[in-house]
Design an enzyme around this catalytic site. Structure first.
Site, PDB file in Angstrom:
ATOM      1  N   GLY A  11       0.833  -1.206   0.000  1.00 16.56           N
ATOM      2  CA  GLY A  11       0.000   0.000   0.000  1.00 16.56           C
ATOM      3  C   GLY A  11       0.863   1.250   0.000  1.00 16.56           C
ATOM      4  O   GLY A  11       1.855   1.329   0.729  1.00 16.56           O
ATOM      5  N   GLY A  13      -0.540   4.575   0.257  1.00 15.28           N
ATOM      6  CA  GLY A  13      -1.223   5.770   0.756  1.00 15.28           C
ATOM      7  C   GLY A  13      -0.310   6.443   1.772  1.00 15.28           C
ATOM      8  O   GLY A  13       0.884   6.109   1.883  1.00 15.28           O
ATOM      9  N   GLY A  14      -0.875   7.367   2.551  1.00 17.77           N
ATOM     10  CA  GLY A  14      -0.063   8.091   3.525  1.00 17.77           C
ATOM     11  C   GLY A  14       0.639   7.173   4.501  1.00 17.77           C
ATOM     12  O   GLY A  14       1.824   7.363   4.817  1.00 17.77           O
ATOM     13  N   PHE A 115     -12.794  21.714  13.394  1.00 20.92           N
ATOM     14  CA  PHE A 115     -13.348  20.457  12.889  1.00 20.92           C
ATOM     15  C   PHE A 115     -14.172  19.812  13.992  1.00 20.92           C
ATOM     16  O   PHE A 115     -13.986  20.128  15.173  1.00 20.92           O
ATOM     17  CB  PHE A 115     -12.195  19.520  12.454  1.00 20.92           C
ATOM     18  CG  PHE A 115     -12.187  19.232  10.986  1.00 20.92           C
ATOM     19  CD1 PHE A 115     -11.701  20.156  10.080  1.00 20.92           C
ATOM     20  CD2 PHE A 115     -12.701  18.030  10.487  1.00 20.92           C
ATOM     21  CE1 PHE A 115     -11.710  19.903   8.720  1.00 20.92           C
ATOM     22  CE2 PHE A 115     -12.721  17.764   9.135  1.00 20.92           C
ATOM     23  CZ  PHE A 115     -12.218  18.699   8.248  1.00 20.92           C
ATOM     24  N   ASP A 216      -8.504  -5.181   1.229  1.00 23.25           N
ATOM     25  CA  ASP A 216      -7.765  -6.399   0.898  1.00 23.25           C
ATOM     26  C   ASP A 216      -6.893  -6.890   2.068  1.00 23.25           C
ATOM     27  O   ASP A 216      -6.858  -8.088   2.359  1.00 23.25           O
ATOM     28  CB  ASP A 216      -6.873  -6.175  -0.335  1.00 23.25           C
ATOM     29  CG  ASP A 216      -7.672  -5.721  -1.555  1.00 23.25           C
ATOM     30  OD1 ASP A 216      -8.910  -5.623  -1.455  1.00 23.25           O
ATOM     31  OD2 ASP A 216      -7.064  -5.469  -2.607  1.00 23.25           O
ATOM     32  N   GLN A 235     -17.970   4.370  10.359  1.00 27.23           N
ATOM     33  CA  GLN A 235     -18.445   5.749  10.419  1.00 27.23           C
ATOM     34  C   GLN A 235     -19.207   6.180   9.162  1.00 27.23           C
ATOM     35  O   GLN A 235     -18.720   5.968   8.046  1.00 27.23           O
ATOM     36  CB  GLN A 235     -17.246   6.680  10.589  1.00 27.23           C
ATOM     37  CG  GLN A 235     -17.604   8.143  10.601  1.00 27.23           C
ATOM     38  CD  GLN A 235     -16.417   8.996  11.026  1.00 27.23           C
ATOM     39  OE1 GLN A 235     -15.583   9.340  10.212  1.00 27.23           O
ATOM     40  NE2 GLN A 235     -16.352   9.308  12.302  1.00 27.23           N
ATOM     41  N   HIS A 237     -20.249   9.533   7.402  1.00 32.71           N
ATOM     42  CA  HIS A 237     -19.982  10.976   7.421  1.00 32.71           C
ATOM     43  C   HIS A 237     -21.292  11.691   7.120  1.00 32.71           C
ATOM     44  O   HIS A 237     -22.017  11.300   6.195  1.00 32.71           O
ATOM     45  CB  HIS A 237     -18.927  11.291   6.359  1.00 32.71           C
ATOM     46  CG  HIS A 237     -18.366  12.677   6.435  1.00 32.71           C
ATOM     47  ND1 HIS A 237     -19.128  13.792   6.193  1.00 32.71           N
ATOM     48  CD2 HIS A 237     -17.122  13.125   6.728  1.00 32.71           C
ATOM     49  CE1 HIS A 237     -18.372  14.873   6.340  1.00 32.71           C
ATOM     50  NE2 HIS A 237     -17.146  14.495   6.662  1.00 32.71           N
ATOM     51  N   LEU A 247     -17.901  13.007  -0.995  1.00 31.38           N
ATOM     52  CA  LEU A 247     -17.807  13.748   0.259  1.00 31.38           C
ATOM     53  C   LEU A 247     -17.800  15.265   0.083  1.00 31.38           C
ATOM     54  O   LEU A 247     -17.107  15.795  -0.774  1.00 31.38           O
ATOM     55  CB  LEU A 247     -16.529  13.347   0.992  1.00 31.38           C
ATOM     56  CG  LEU A 247     -16.542  13.780   2.458  1.00 31.38           C
ATOM     57  CD1 LEU A 247     -17.451  12.873   3.261  1.00 31.38           C
ATOM     58  CD2 LEU A 247     -15.152  13.778   3.037  1.00 31.38           C
ATOM     59  N   GLU A 250     -16.055  18.085   6.110  1.00 34.19           N
ATOM     60  CA  GLU A 250     -16.450  18.767   7.344  1.00 34.19           C
ATOM     61  C   GLU A 250     -15.828  20.171   7.418  1.00 34.19           C
ATOM     62  O   GLU A 250     -16.272  21.024   8.192  1.00 34.19           O
ATOM     63  CB  GLU A 250     -15.956  17.914   8.516  1.00 34.19           C
ATOM     64  CG  GLU A 250     -16.598  18.161   9.830  1.00 34.19           C
ATOM     65  CD  GLU A 250     -16.208  17.053  10.801  1.00 34.19           C
ATOM     66  OE1 GLU A 250     -16.794  15.956  10.730  1.00 34.19           O
ATOM     67  OE2 GLU A 250     -15.302  17.277  11.616  1.00 34.19           O
ATOM     68  N   ARG A 281     -19.146  13.154  14.242  1.00 27.43           N
ATOM     69  CA  ARG A 281     -19.904  12.714  13.060  1.00 27.43           C
ATOM     70  C   ARG A 281     -21.046  11.755  13.367  1.00 27.43           C
ATOM     71  O   ARG A 281     -22.089  11.804  12.721  1.00 27.43           O
ATOM     72  CB  ARG A 281     -18.934  12.047  12.086  1.00 27.43           C
ATOM     73  CG  ARG A 281     -17.988  13.046  11.509  1.00 27.43           C
ATOM     74  CD  ARG A 281     -16.932  12.423  10.664  1.00 27.43           C
ATOM     75  NE  ARG A 281     -16.085  13.479  10.137  1.00 27.43           N
ATOM     76  CZ  ARG A 281     -14.976  13.270   9.458  1.00 27.43           C
ATOM     77  NH1 ARG A 281     -14.560  12.038   9.235  1.00 27.43           N
ATOM     78  NH2 ARG A 281     -14.272  14.273   9.003  1.00 27.43           N
ATOM     79  N   HIS A 351     -18.147   6.034   5.298  1.00 28.64           N
ATOM     80  CA  HIS A 351     -16.921   6.817   5.128  1.00 28.64           C
ATOM     81  C   HIS A 351     -15.661   6.151   5.664  1.00 28.64           C
ATOM     82  O   HIS A 351     -14.645   6.100   4.986  1.00 28.64           O
ATOM     83  CB  HIS A 351     -17.137   8.158   5.832  1.00 28.64           C
ATOM     84  CG  HIS A 351     -16.016   9.122   5.675  1.00 28.64           C
ATOM     85  ND1 HIS A 351     -15.594   9.584   4.450  1.00 28.64           N
ATOM     86  CD2 HIS A 351     -15.213   9.735   6.603  1.00 28.64           C
ATOM     87  CE1 HIS A 351     -14.590  10.440   4.614  1.00 28.64           C
ATOM     88  NE2 HIS A 351     -14.338  10.535   5.908  1.00 28.64           N
ATOM     89  N   GLU A 382      -5.710   3.152   7.804  1.00 33.21           N
ATOM     90  CA  GLU A 382      -7.120   2.824   8.007  1.00 33.21           C
ATOM     91  C   GLU A 382      -7.355   1.322   8.137  1.00 33.21           C
ATOM     92  O   GLU A 382      -8.320   0.897   8.767  1.00 33.21           O
ATOM     93  CB  GLU A 382      -7.975   3.412   6.879  1.00 33.21           C
ATOM     94  CG  GLU A 382      -9.458   3.298   7.191  1.00 33.21           C
ATOM     95  CD  GLU A 382     -10.351   4.056   6.230  1.00 33.21           C
ATOM     96  OE1 GLU A 382      -9.881   5.000   5.570  1.00 33.21           O
ATOM     97  OE2 GLU A 382     -11.541   3.685   6.154  1.00 33.21           O
ATOM     98  N   ARG A 393     -14.399   7.960  14.932  1.00 32.09           N
ATOM     99  CA  ARG A 393     -13.196   8.774  14.708  1.00 32.09           C
ATOM    100  C   ARG A 393     -13.552  10.254  14.591  1.00 32.09           C
ATOM    101  O   ARG A 393     -14.553  10.605  13.965  1.00 32.09           O
ATOM    102  CB  ARG A 393     -12.506   8.328  13.413  1.00 32.09           C
ATOM    103  CG  ARG A 393     -11.373   9.246  12.993  1.00 32.09           C
ATOM    104  CD  ARG A 393     -10.654   8.738  11.772  1.00 32.09           C
ATOM    105  NE  ARG A 393     -11.385   8.874  10.532  1.00 32.09           N
ATOM    106  CZ  ARG A 393     -11.409   9.974   9.761  1.00 32.09           C
ATOM    107  NH1 ARG A 393     -10.773  11.069  10.130  1.00 32.09           N
ATOM    108  NH2 ARG A 393     -12.083   9.969   8.624  1.00 32.09           N
ATOM    109  N   SER A 398      -7.529  10.873  11.094  1.00 31.58           N
ATOM    110  CA  SER A 398      -7.052   9.728  10.312  1.00 31.58           C
ATOM    111  C   SER A 398      -5.724  10.057   9.644  1.00 31.58           C
ATOM    112  O   SER A 398      -4.771   9.284   9.719  1.00 31.58           O
ATOM    113  CB  SER A 398      -8.069   9.314   9.254  1.00 31.58           C
ATOM    114  OG  SER A 398      -7.459   8.378   8.390  1.00 31.58           O
ATOM    115  N   LEU A 399      -5.646  11.219   8.994  1.00 33.57           N
ATOM    116  CA  LEU A 399      -4.362  11.585   8.374  1.00 33.57           C
ATOM    117  C   LEU A 399      -3.270  11.596   9.444  1.00 33.57           C
ATOM    118  O   LEU A 399      -2.135  11.196   9.204  1.00 33.57           O
ATOM    119  CB  LEU A 399      -4.476  12.952   7.688  1.00 33.57           C
ATOM    120  CG  LEU A 399      -5.375  12.990   6.435  1.00 33.57           C
ATOM    121  CD1 LEU A 399      -5.428  14.401   5.845  1.00 33.57           C
ATOM    122  CD2 LEU A 399      -4.906  12.005   5.367  1.00 33.57           C
TER     123      LEU A 399
END
Ligand SMILES: Cc1cc2nc3c(=O)[nH]c(=O)nc-3n(C[C@H](O)[C@H](O)[C@H](O)COP(=O)(O)OP(=O)(O)OC[C@H]3O[C@@H](n4cnc5c(N)ncnc54)[C@H](O)[C@@H]3O)c2cc1C
Length: 578
Positions: A11, A13-14, A115, A216, A235, A237, A247, A250, A281, A351, A382, A393, A398-399
């Site tokens: 993966g 992602g971040g 937020f 996965d 969650q 959103h 999306l 927020e 949320r 979400h 995630e 959350r 998350s970030l």
């Protein structure tokens, strides 16, 4: 073909990229990704990343930790929340130093906005804690980390889809992947494997998640005997574009946007007098549904697809242009409206998965209620459950989770791989994956995977959504089990090997079915309401019986549930009001 590395990150992602960046400082590291890295879903994250920098008003990591614990309805592991929020400050400055173009205050500091659920002084009033790069924060994180990985010579295997984990006794020895361009199976032997495969919103019909978010990593782990933690907490959103689920961040409410009913009234003051539209949320999503059920939706017909308005017209064109440009363009593209002039029609959208692969604070995967570590296996982002989000959350956490725990896992891997040898893995490690693919491509005809997917998503949306009850969830379980039976006869429609997305989607479908079953079974099992898990037949939180994490084990299309203690060592659970 067998490849050998010290570290494999699945993966990009971040979380995967941050782990790769750290692990590659001290080990030979490869990243496998089914998508080209900067197409990962982190790039869709809009609103921001939280850290108590205190740049625009007073703030403290301790307040941030408390909000995280309360926001998660006390199912958060509290020492992990302290790590998250204490390390947040340095993590954000590290991103800045690596080149991330945050929005700035007039003095040149990183700007911060409000937020949901983020407060000052333990709930007194909203606080500006979200650091942001317009409404493209995730995109900027992804670009920044990817270029740093390239600079640090991380090896990338783009468009390789991992389909199995090689586990020998209690040790991870690598993964098996399909190369998309050839259909060939590859074995990647490694001392350490980290799953960073993102979320699985695609189990639901209306979702903010991309098509690739098929869970996965968690599904592969579950089929290899590793339980999944807190799967009942998914969650919704509050503000997805009506009918589409895309999306609307927020951040719109963070900048002052207001939710309104059919009479133009601000209804959140009845549900959350202090935080109003910036309540967490789960609370806002339930409030919207309650309004719709009371006939106060915009159509007023009480139907499930009625909607409410998100009003940003008073923010002015300049705020929308500089701070919410992507949202403005989504509204123009998908709704044909200008949010500076018309309210946005919205409805909750599936979400974020709070649950996932259980890990400790270093991302090491845990396989039971005694905390037994699977040697050499890690998870972050995630797909993992540390657990810092508990039952719900908070936005922008998350970030933060990706960078804090991606980084910690990458560093731990750097130490771990120095102590062990590269495992000897032979070609038969790919046998399970190979048999599965042969069955799907054996030339027989079978049911269409797309129909199974549609039925699964509808069953989950209608029966395991925001409000839940025993009867509906039992119906969902029975349907998913029958879909799993039908899946045994499913076959590819496209017989070629080259870029066979039909085959890869059937593999993803199996992952989604397994995760749907685990989610529905965990939700049916938990007889209380907490955070995002809201049961009409058990409307109250029940700390005496349910202040515990669930662990769902997949066992031949059935689910067995175990439990794990929650760390409440800092704050006593209290009623959750805002
Ligand atoms: C629209 C939207 C807006 C959001 N906004 C915010 C926000 O403002 N702030 C915030 O904190 N959070 C936000 N979130 C949540 C947050 O963006 C995600 O939780 C987070 O980005 C997930 O990152 P990740 O690294 O875990 O996975 P992802 O970024 O989803 O990456 C998953 C990676 O795994 C790879 N992969 C998956 N399966 C396989 C496989 N079988 N083989 C090989 N590779 C595989 C993919 O190719 C991809 O590279 C938002 C989410 C959405 C959907």
């Amino acid at each position: 073909m067998i490849h050998r590395f010290e570290t494999i990150i699945v993966g990009s992602g971040g979380s995967g990229l941050y782990a790769a960046l750290e692990a590659s400082q001290r080990s030979q590291t490869a990243v496998l990704s089914k998508l080209f890295p900067v197409r990962s879903h982190t790039g869709a994250a809009q609103g921001g990343i939280s850290a108590a920098l205190g740049n625009v008003e007073e703030d403290k990591p301790e307040w941030h930790a408390f909000d995280t614990v309360k926001g998660g309805d006390y199912l958060v592991d509290q020492q992990a929340a302290r790590i998250l929020t204490d390390e947040a400050v340095q993590a954000v400055y590290d991103l800045e130093n690596r080149g991330l173009p945050f929005n700035r205050t007039p003095e040149g500091r990183i700007d911060q906005r409000r937020f949901g659920g983020h407060t000052r002084n333990f709930g007194e009033a909203p606080v500006r804690r979200a650091c942001y790069a317009a409404d493209r924060t995730g995109h900027m994180i992804l670009q920044t980390l990817y270029q740093q990985c390239i600079k640090n010579d991380v090896s990338f295997y783009d468009e390789f889809q991992v389909v199995d984990l090689i586990l020998d006794d209690n040790r991870s020895n690598g993964v098996v992947a399909v190369e998309l361009s050839t259909g060939e199976l590859h074995i990647f032997a490694a001392k350490a494997v980290l799953f960073a495969t993102g979320g699985f919103g695609r189990i639901f019909k209306i979702t903010s998640n991309a098509h690739a978010n098929t869970g996965d990593g968690p599904a592969i782990c579950a089929r290899r005997g590793i339980p999944l933690e807190d799967m009942e907490f998914f969650q919704f959103h509050p503000t997805g574009i009506k009918g589409l689920g895309i999306l609307i961040s927020e951040a719109v409410r963070g900048e002052g946007g207001i939710l309104r009913d059919r009479d133009g009234k601000r209804f959140m003051e009845h549900y959350s007098p202090t935080l109003l539209d910036l309540a967490p949320r789960d609370i806002v999503s339930r409030s919207i549904l309650t309004e719709i059920r009371a006939g106060k939706g915009i159509r007023g017909d009480r139907q499930i697809d009625d909607y409410i308005h998100l009003d940003a017209t008073h923010l002015g064109k300049e705020v929308l242009r500089t701070k919410l440009p992507d949202i403005t363009s989504f509204c123009q593209t998908y709704l044909g409206i200008d949010p500076a002039e018309s309210p946005i029609p919205v409805l909750p959208t599936a979400h974020y998965a709070m649950g996932g692969i259980p890990t400790d604070d270093f991302g090491r995967v845990i396989k039971d209620d005694r905390g037994t570590i699977v040697e050499g296996l890690y998870a972050a982002g995630e797909c993992a459950c540390v657990s810092v989000h508990g039952a719900n959350r908070l936005g922008t956490n998350s970030l933060l989770d990706l960078v804090v725990f991606g980084r910690r896992a990458g560093r731990h891997i750097g130490d771990y791989v120095k102590e062990v040898a590269v495992p000897s893995v032979s070609q038969d490690a790919a046998d399970t994956a190979s048999r599965w693919i042969e069955q799907l491509t054996d030339g027989q005809t079978g049911p269409h995977g797309g129909h199974i997917m549609e039925e699964m998503q509808t069953a989950m949306m209608e029966n395991v959504g925001i409000y839940r009850n025993r009867q509906d969830m039992q119906a969902a379980m029975a349907q998913i089990q029958s879909l799993l039976e039908r899946y045994q006869h499913v076959r590819v429609q496209d017989g070629s090997r080259v870029f066979n997305t039909d085959l890869l989607e059937l593999i993803e479908l199996r992952n989604l079915l397994d995760l749907s079953l685990l989610t529905a079974a965990s939700a049916l099992n938990r007889q209380e309401s907490r955070g995002a898990h809201s049961r009409e037949d058990f409307p109250d939180r029940d700390d005496d019986n349910w202040l515990k994490h669930s662990l769902a084990y997949l066992d031949n299309d059935t689910v067995r549930i175990g439990y794990k203690a929650v760390d409440t060592s800092i704050w006593e659970p209290k009623p959750r009001t805002y």
